[in-house]
Design a protein around this motif. Sequence first.
Motif, mmCIF file in Angstrom:
data_model
loop_
_atom_site.group_PDB
_atom_site.id
_atom_site.type_symbol
_atom_site.label_atom_id
_atom_site.label_comp_id
_atom_site.label_asym_id
_atom_site.label_seq_id
_atom_site.Cartn_x
_atom_site.Cartn_y
_atom_site.Cartn_z
ATOM 1 N N GLN A 873 2.764 -5.092 22.432
ATOM 2 C CA GLN A 873 1.638 -5.150 22.688
ATOM 3 C C GLN A 873 0.894 -3.382 22.409
ATOM 4 O OE1 GLN A 873 1.302 -6.927 26.605
ATOM 5 N NE2 GLN A 873 -0.185 -8.259 25.586
ATOM 6 N N PRO A 874 0.816 -2.765 21.358
ATOM 7 C CA PRO A 874 0.192 -1.527 20.976
ATOM 8 C C PRO A 874 -1.239 -1.608 21.787
ATOM 9 C CG PRO A 874 0.220 -2.630 18.968
ATOM 10 C CD PRO A 874 0.787 -3.552 19.891
ATOM 11 N N SER A 875 -1.658 -0.383 22.316
ATOM 12 C CA SER A 875 -3.021 -0.355 22.940
ATOM 13 C C SER A 875 -4.117 -0.378 21.821
ATOM 14 C CB SER A 875 -3.237 1.239 23.629
ATOM 15 O OG SER A 875 -2.940 2.110 22.263
ATOM 16 N N PRO A 876 -4.875 -0.964 22.212
ATOM 17 C CA PRO A 876 -6.081 -1.226 21.288
ATOM 18 C C PRO A 876 -6.166 0.004 20.166
ATOM 19 C CG PRO A 876 -6.841 -1.650 23.235
ATOM 20 C CD PRO A 876 -5.541 -1.124 23.537
ATOM 21 N N GLU A 877 -6.435 1.294 20.668
ATOM 22 C CA GLU A 877 -6.623 2.535 19.956
ATOM 23 C C GLU A 877 -5.475 2.584 18.814
ATOM 24 O OE1 GLU A 877 -6.952 7.210 20.337
ATOM 25 O OE2 GLU A 877 -6.614 6.108 22.023
ATOM 26 N N LEU A 878 -4.095 2.433 19.413
ATOM 27 C CA LEU A 878 -3.002 2.564 18.428
ATOM 28 C C LEU A 878 -3.084 1.403 17.577
ATOM 29 C CD1 LEU A 878 -0.438 4.006 17.731
ATOM 30 C CD2 LEU A 878 0.925 2.550 19.305
ATOM 31 N N ASN A 879 -3.316 0.179 17.794
ATOM 32 C CA ASN A 879 -3.483 -0.936 16.931
ATOM 33 C C ASN A 879 -4.368 -0.768 15.783
ATOM 34 O OD1 ASN A 879 -2.114 -3.619 16.724
ATOM 35 N ND2 ASN A 879 -3.961 -4.530 16.872
ATOM 36 N N ALA A 880 -5.449 -0.285 16.312
ATOM 37 C CA ALA A 880 -6.584 0.115 15.209
ATOM 38 C C ALA A 880 -6.160 1.339 14.257
ATOM 39 C CB ALA A 880 -7.937 0.510 15.867
ATOM 40 N N MET A 881 -5.402 2.065 14.680
ATOM 41 C CA MET A 881 -4.843 3.085 13.832
ATOM 42 C C MET A 881 -3.789 2.343 12.806
ATOM 43 S SD MET A 881 -4.120 6.500 16.292
ATOM 44 C CE MET A 881 -4.141 7.801 15.192
ATOM 45 N N PHE A 882 -2.941 1.554 13.184
ATOM 46 C CA PHE A 882 -2.033 0.860 12.614
ATOM 47 C C PHE A 882 -2.801 0.169 11.289
ATOM 48 C CE2 PHE A 882 1.467 0.386 16.073
ATOM 49 C CZ PHE A 882 1.814 1.658 15.958
ATOM 50 N N GLN A 883 -3.874 -0.424 11.867
ATOM 51 C CA GLN A 883 -4.588 -1.429 10.829
ATOM 52 C C GLN A 883 -5.230 -0.617 9.970
ATOM 53 O OE1 GLN A 883 -5.338 -5.181 11.309
ATOM 54 N NE2 GLN A 883 -5.568 -4.604 9.358
ATOM 55 N N GLN A 884 -5.746 0.613 10.345
ATOM 56 C CA GLN A 884 -6.676 1.343 9.301
ATOM 57 C C GLN A 884 -5.650 1.926 8.283
ATOM 58 O OE1 GLN A 884 -8.434 4.683 11.496
ATOM 59 N NE2 GLN A 884 -9.276 5.598 9.425
ATOM 60 N N LEU A 885 -4.497 2.456 8.992
ATOM 61 C CA LEU A 885 -3.523 3.127 7.556
ATOM 62 C C LEU A 885 -3.014 2.078 6.984
ATOM 63 C CD1 LEU A 885 -1.365 5.438 10.162
ATOM 64 C CD2 LEU A 885 -2.912 6.235 8.413
ATOM 65 N N LEU A 886 -2.444 0.577 7.203
ATOM 66 C CA LEU A 886 -1.816 -0.190 6.531
ATOM 67 C C LEU A 886 -2.877 -0.585 5.445
ATOM 68 C CD1 LEU A 886 0.251 -2.256 9.087
ATOM 69 C CD2 LEU A 886 1.195 -0.626 7.365
ATOM 70 N N SER A 887 -4.267 -1.092 5.882
ATOM 71 C CA SER A 887 -5.140 -1.165 5.069
ATOM 72 C C SER A 887 -5.536 -0.207 3.952
ATOM 73 C CB SER A 887 -6.529 -1.773 5.823
ATOM 74 O OG SER A 887 -6.342 -2.827 6.753
ATOM 75 N N GLY A 888 -5.454 0.882 4.568
ATOM 76 C CA GLY A 888 -5.766 2.122 3.349
ATOM 77 C C GLY A 888 -4.802 2.038 2.301
ATOM 78 N N PHE A 889 -3.330 1.936 2.810
ATOM 79 C CA PHE A 889 -2.130 1.973 1.848
ATOM 80 C C PHE A 889 -2.457 0.772 0.547
ATOM 81 C CE2 PHE A 889 0.867 3.669 5.069
ATOM 82 C CZ PHE A 889 0.718 4.957 4.890
ATOM 83 N N LYS A 890 -2.990 -0.319 1.259
ATOM 84 C CA LYS A 890 -3.071 -1.576 0.581
ATOM 85 C C LYS A 890 -4.420 -1.516 -0.786
ATOM 86 C CE LYS A 890 -3.688 -6.673 0.425
ATOM 87 N NZ LYS A 890 -3.874 -7.858 1.267
ATOM 88 N N HIS A 891 -5.481 -0.891 0.087
ATOM 89 C CA HIS A 891 -6.357 -0.662 -0.900
ATOM 90 C C HIS A 891 -6.529 0.418 -1.897
ATOM 91 C CE1 HIS A 891 -8.881 -2.764 2.552
ATOM 92 N NE2 HIS A 891 -8.510 -3.524 1.550
ATOM 93 N N HIS A 892 -5.669 1.359 -1.508
ATOM 94 C CA HIS A 892 -5.381 2.587 -2.373
ATOM 95 C C HIS A 892 -4.729 2.178 -3.699
ATOM 96 C CE1 HIS A 892 -4.622 6.572 -3.467
ATOM 97 N NE2 HIS A 892 -3.258 6.435 -3.822
ATOM 98 N N ASP A 893 -3.684 1.266 -3.351
ATOM 99 C CA ASP A 893 -2.940 1.027 -4.716
ATOM 100 C C ASP A 893 -2.379 -0.566 -4.418
ATOM 101 O OD1 ASP A 893 -1.167 0.633 -7.165
ATOM 102 O OD2 ASP A 893 0.319 2.150 -6.371
ATOM 103 N N ALA A 894 -3.158 -1.647 -4.646
ATOM 104 C CA ALA A 894 -2.922 -2.971 -4.260
ATOM 105 C C ALA A 894 -1.503 -3.414 -4.900
ATOM 106 C CB ALA A 894 -4.055 -3.705 -4.553
ATOM 107 N N ALA A 895 -1.542 -3.037 -6.246
ATOM 108 C CA ALA A 895 -0.287 -3.625 -6.992
ATOM 109 C C ALA A 895 0.931 -2.706 -6.497
ATOM 110 C CB ALA A 895 -0.637 -3.446 -8.539
#
Length: 918
Positions: A873-895
Amino acid sequence: MSTWVPQPAGLQEILQTIRDSIDTQSNVQRAITHKLNSFTRVPDYIAYLAYILTALPQEDDQVRTIAGYLLKNNSRLLLSVTLEVAEYAKSAVLQAFINSPPLIRNAAGHDIVAFLGVIEPRNWPDCLQQLVNMLDSPDPALQEAAFSVFEKACEDYPRKMDIEINGTRPLDYMIPKFLMLSEHPVPKMRSHAVACLSYFVPINSQSLFAHIDAFIACLFKRASDEDPSVRRHVCQALVLLLAARPEKLMPEMSNVAEYMLYSTKDKNESVALEACEFWLTFAEDPDLSAFLHPLLGRVAPVLLDCMVYGEDDLLWLDGDTEDTNVPDKEADIKPRHYGGKTHGLDRDQTEPNGQERKRGAYGEETLDDEEEDDYDLDDDDFADEMSTEWNLRKCAAAALDVLAVRFGSELLNVLLGPLKNKLWSAEWLERESGILALGAMAEGCIDAIEPHLTTLVPYLIHTLNDPKPLVRSIACWTLGRYASWCTQPLSEEHKNLYFVPTMEGLLRMVLDDNKRVQEAGCSAFATLEEDAGPELVPYLEPVLRNLVFAFDKYQHKNTLILYDAVGTLADAVGRALQNPTYVEILMPPLTARWAKLSDDDEDLIPLLECLASVTIAMGAAFAPYALPVFQRCVNIVHQSLLHYQAYQQNPDLDEPDKSFLVVSLDLLSGLAQGMGMQLEPLIAQTNPNLLQLLTVCLKHPNAPVRQSAYALVGDLAMSCFQLLRPHLSAIMAELIEQLDPEPKVEFISACNNAAWSVGEVALRYGRDDPEFQQWVNPLIARLIPILLHPKAPRSLHENAAVSIGRIGLMHPNLVAPHLPEFAQAWCMALYEIRDNEEKDSAFRGLCTLVQTNPAGIAKSLLWFCNAIIRWHQPSPELNAMFQQLLSGFKHHDAAGWAAQVATFPPLIQERLAARYGV
């Protein structure tokens, strides 16, 4: 013979001091010991001692013997004296050994063993030659004395004996000699021979293994020797062979097992004990399980029978008395070494069959390794040592414990019948041993025993009423071993049937009229407290009243254990202890004891240790008691530092006990954690100033003092940062110095606390603080090598990783360029740690570093994702950072992202998709 001769005045002074030492008055003894210690700075002191031992036959034998023992204790001086003095001392003890009456020869023998250990046999070959020649002496006393020296030397330092001198190996002719002497008509000689041979097994001596078959044949030949000492050494040798060369015994295992089973039942306890060690060694080696498994049905019942108290045990146990009003002998109270607090992190996965502390029935109470000088033991001391000695009962219980871990339910199946017979026997000694066995099996057999616990726990609780104190005390210990089952919050019914009756039963034992039962009850109750934790809160008032009542009832020794139980209770229930009713019950007896004890009374140490836990739990409710406690701690710290300074300037003084200093620092840490900002006025008004003293403690040569001082820095940073801040330039210099990638074992805890506290300090300074920036690069330059060091302990990796994360959170621009160096090791260090605030801030730091330098995580992406999905159970702040980073990796180079994720283990892929849609 050396040309050294004594100066008459010096000789007389040393002689007179030794004569005076025979005086038994302890106040005189201390001065004499001090004077004898001062002689060690006389350059030829050991030559004087050798002269008194050897060249003064007119002197009393006791004086000469004491000179011999002083020579043994100062044998290290051989390395620093002139060649002339060393040669004299060596030739003199050899001469005394050959040409003296038995008492003097015995002392000289001890000296030879000590000398050989210090200068090594390779540098004294003529001594080895003399001893070997004496094995052929026509004088049996000389022959036996020489073999006795060999046995001690082979036992103490076999590797130093296994050497080459001028192209030949002395053992190459000594081993065949020992084999031959194992046939000697005198039993003592046979015993020495087997013993000497056995000591070369663990070091894999090639000289012995060249004759391994002859050695094993010798053991089988001596196995039925009529002398118990020979049989004991045969059993010992077979134990050592099983550990070092099991393949040599396996072809003969059926015969060896028969012999060892027979010997485990030997009427001579020392033979039985050595044989029992065989089963303990056998069980401890997982590679031998297949060989041990078929023997289980025969071995386990024999071990069970070995656990019954023997007549000798009962003589010294004196177990039937209601002795609660009998004051303890001071000799009964073993010295306690207080180690200080260490900052560690909880892991998510506990070890299989999580190790629990074994308390008070076997195994842990071994004798001190330090040898007592033979002339210094009186009978009472010896009787006391015997009471805690490793014996057959404890060895059998330890073996059963390991067998339970190794074979689990299979062991229980074998023992179910015999164990039932013991537990329900009319003979109290049989019942007692069955209860001990039940406790010994608790860890390994818990799954198989659990269905029976609904019967066994009530049986144990009922047994607390047994008229025999030894039965009540072992029932306490065994209930402690099953405390985690009793305290499970399974249901209201489970609580009422097992937890509450166990708690009430143990509390009754805490107030028993027998001191041994009080001790076992108190220790078991402390185990229950650890396992129950917050479950105890509804019962706090009766629990506290019972424990407080015990303070009035207990003698000295059990009072020290009671402090531990109170401290453990405070740790278990935490802030629930703030209730004014509980404060009112607990604090008066603690403060009454506190007022009675002087600052140098050793009983103050466990009381301060207890109060450290109490202050954290009571928090602000401790405020009315805080000022005198705080002032006294600061005073003890100040006085301890002054005493240590005096000792450094004058090494003739005794080194001060560091425990007072360590435990006072830990209590100050407890006050800081418990009272937070309320401590500020106390720190501000106390003289001498705590923070100036703390800076001195950080430089203290003793690691435990530094360890507690670094813990206090971290705790003060969390609670009163503004007061700490003006002193931080001096403190940070010391902290940085302490961060060592490969600390010596004794420095690990100090290094751990230093690594943790720098992270706490970094957080309190805040984002991009210019004052802290000066330390970022030196800290990172120390912390990264700790994190990357393959041999650094896991706890050190974890604390280093947390602090790197926290410093990165506050100063990302300075730390982010280093991310590629440490990212993988960082994630590996922390992915198993339980969710908590420290881990949260560290991960927020890592995410901030990845945001600042995304390329830095590229090569460690798998480990980063693994660490993310391990969070519950990451804190809301940390969970949002995980989401932002992972989504960023995916959108930067999806393939590219999809290709990389496809290589991840399925569990990581599933959780990333389910939680973060990536």
